[in-house]
Design an enzyme around this catalytic site. Structure first.
Site, mmCIF file in Angstrom:
data_model
loop_
_atom_site.group_PDB
_atom_site.id
_atom_site.type_symbol
_atom_site.label_atom_id
_atom_site.label_comp_id
_atom_site.label_asym_id
_atom_site.label_seq_id
_atom_site.Cartn_x
_atom_site.Cartn_y
_atom_site.Cartn_z
ATOM 1 N N GLY A 20 -2.496 -6.655 2.138
ATOM 2 C CA GLY A 20 -2.364 -5.384 2.320
ATOM 3 C C GLY A 20 -3.615 -4.482 3.047
ATOM 4 N NE ARG A 24 -9.483 -8.908 -2.163
ATOM 5 C CZ ARG A 24 -8.542 -8.457 -3.052
ATOM 6 N NH1 ARG A 24 -6.854 -7.999 -3.260
ATOM 7 N NH2 ARG A 24 -9.246 -7.835 -4.142
ATOM 8 N NE ARG A 43 -2.851 2.619 14.767
ATOM 9 C CZ ARG A 43 -2.123 4.714 14.254
ATOM 10 N NH1 ARG A 43 -1.660 4.852 13.245
ATOM 11 N NH2 ARG A 43 -1.777 4.975 15.611
ATOM 12 N NE ARG A 87 2.748 -7.442 -0.686
ATOM 13 C CZ ARG A 87 1.890 -7.475 -0.978
ATOM 14 N NH1 ARG A 87 1.428 -6.789 -0.415
ATOM 15 N NH2 ARG A 87 2.118 -6.733 -2.204
ATOM 16 C CB VAL A 88 -1.846 -13.511 -0.400
ATOM 17 C CG1 VAL A 88 -1.207 -14.462 0.167
ATOM 18 C CG2 VAL A 88 -2.377 -13.027 1.307
ATOM 19 C CB THR A 90 -2.649 -6.573 -5.889
ATOM 20 O OG1 THR A 90 -2.091 -5.344 -5.254
ATOM 21 C CG2 THR A 90 -3.281 -7.491 -6.215
ATOM 22 C CD GLU A 179 6.021 -5.811 -3.072
ATOM 23 O OE1 GLU A 179 6.895 -5.075 -3.147
ATOM 24 O OE2 GLU A 179 5.595 -6.324 -2.331
ATOM 25 C CG MET A 180 3.743 -0.300 -3.048
ATOM 26 S SD MET A 180 2.769 1.172 -2.526
ATOM 27 C CE MET A 180 3.424 2.517 -1.953
ATOM 28 C CG ASP A 204 -1.574 -2.131 -11.770
ATOM 29 O OD1 ASP A 204 -2.395 -2.609 -10.492
ATOM 30 O OD2 ASP A 204 -0.928 -1.496 -12.235
HETATM 31 N N1 HPA Z 1 2.946 -0.144 -7.966
HETATM 32 C C1 HPA Z 1 3.383 -0.152 -6.840
HETATM 33 N N2 HPA Z 1 2.429 -1.244 -5.837
HETATM 34 C C2 HPA Z 1 1.477 -2.068 -7.059
HETATM 35 C C3 HPA Z 1 0.760 -1.480 -8.666
HETATM 36 C C4 HPA Z 1 2.056 -0.425 -8.822
HETATM 37 O O1 HPA Z 1 1.689 -0.199 -10.002
HETATM 38 N N3 HPA Z 1 0.709 -2.499 -8.861
HETATM 39 C C5 HPA Z 1 -0.404 -3.313 -7.982
HETATM 40 N N4 HPA Z 1 0.397 -3.115 -6.414
#
Ligand code: HPA
Length: 242
Positions: A20, A24, A43, A87-88, A90, A179-180, A204
């Site tokens: 993302g 990174r 950008r 995609r790498v 979190t 994630e998103m 987290d």
């Molecule tokens: N929500 C959405 N995306 C994330 C989160 C989360 O808690 N932690 C890491 N990416």
């Protein structure tokens, strides 16, 4: 050139990792690739091409969220003929079966985004990972003793969610983490006949409120990048073998 990427034809490899965060992308390219060359600064969404053990690989920042991921992934596949995207990222765990720093290999990605409702006029499309990439990633994870967990992600449009109980319901249905970006990536790769996978480390834990330190994130992120690059390599070798 495409609208958001300044690379010339041939400057982007057929295989790409997408973190993302554009910084990174820079770190991955400089740490893991031979002879990385920056092809995009538009950008500040940095993109690099180098090689991993002789295989050409690009690393392109996706930005946060499905609209941003969709723009970059579409241009990679449509304008630069990228065939494989991993995609790498979190993610935030919602299942008690995953812990902090675990690596998740996502076979599916549910979403609260309306993108696919627009695209498919109300049909609930089921975006899934490419099976060959998924299988390579699981094999690499087993050989490296990473014990990555395979399961579903929830790609949310909302990082700050007013309805945390929804995540708990998804966890009851087997979804491992939030994630998103994965759902849009999987949908678009299927549209373009490309291969896609998401690997994500748990940064987290939404159930317990635990979070990793910056140092821990960097370390676990590193072993996940090696997993992704080895997956790219095996996948490329299996194509050229057969
Ligand atoms: N929500 C959405 N995306 C994330 C989160 C989360 O808690 N932690 C890491 N990416």
């Amino acid at each position: 050139m495409s609208i958001h990427l300044a690379a010339q034809a041939g400057e982007i490899a057929p295989h790409a990792l997408m973190p993302g965060d554009p910084l990174r992308a820079q770190w991955i390219a400089e740490t893991f690739l031979d002879e990385p060359r920056q092809y995009n600064t538009v950008r500040n969404m940095f993109g690099y091409t180098g090689s991993y053990q002789g295989i050409p690989v690009s690393v392109q920042g996706s930005g946060m969220g499905q609209p941003s991921m969709s723009i970059y992934a579409t241009e990679l596949m449509q304008d630069y003929e990228v065939k494989t995207i991993i995609r790498v990222g979190t993610c935030g765990a919602i299942s008690s079966s995953v812990g902090l720093r675990d690596v998740i290999i996502a076979n599916t990605a549910s979403t609260d985004s309306a993108m696919n409702r627009h695209r498919f006029h109300g049909i609930d499309f089921a975006p899934g990972a490419d099976f060959a990439l998924l299988r390579h990633a699981v094999e690499v994870s087993e050989q490296r003793g990473l014990s990555a967990k395979v399961g579903g992600l929830f790609s949310s449009d909302l990082f700050y969610n007013d309805r945390p109980e929804l995540a708990m319901q998804l966890a009851k249905y087997g979804v491992l983490a939030i994630e998103m970006e994965a759902s849009a990536l999987y949908t678009l790769a299927l549209k373009h006949g490309a291969q896609a996978l998401t690997v994500a480390t748990v940064s987290d834990h939404i159930l317990t409120g635990e979070a990793t330190s910056a140092q821990e994130r960097q370390e676990t992120f590193g072993s996940m990048i090696e997993l992704a690059l080895e997956t790219v390599k095996r996948n490329a070798e299996s194509h050229s073998a057969g």
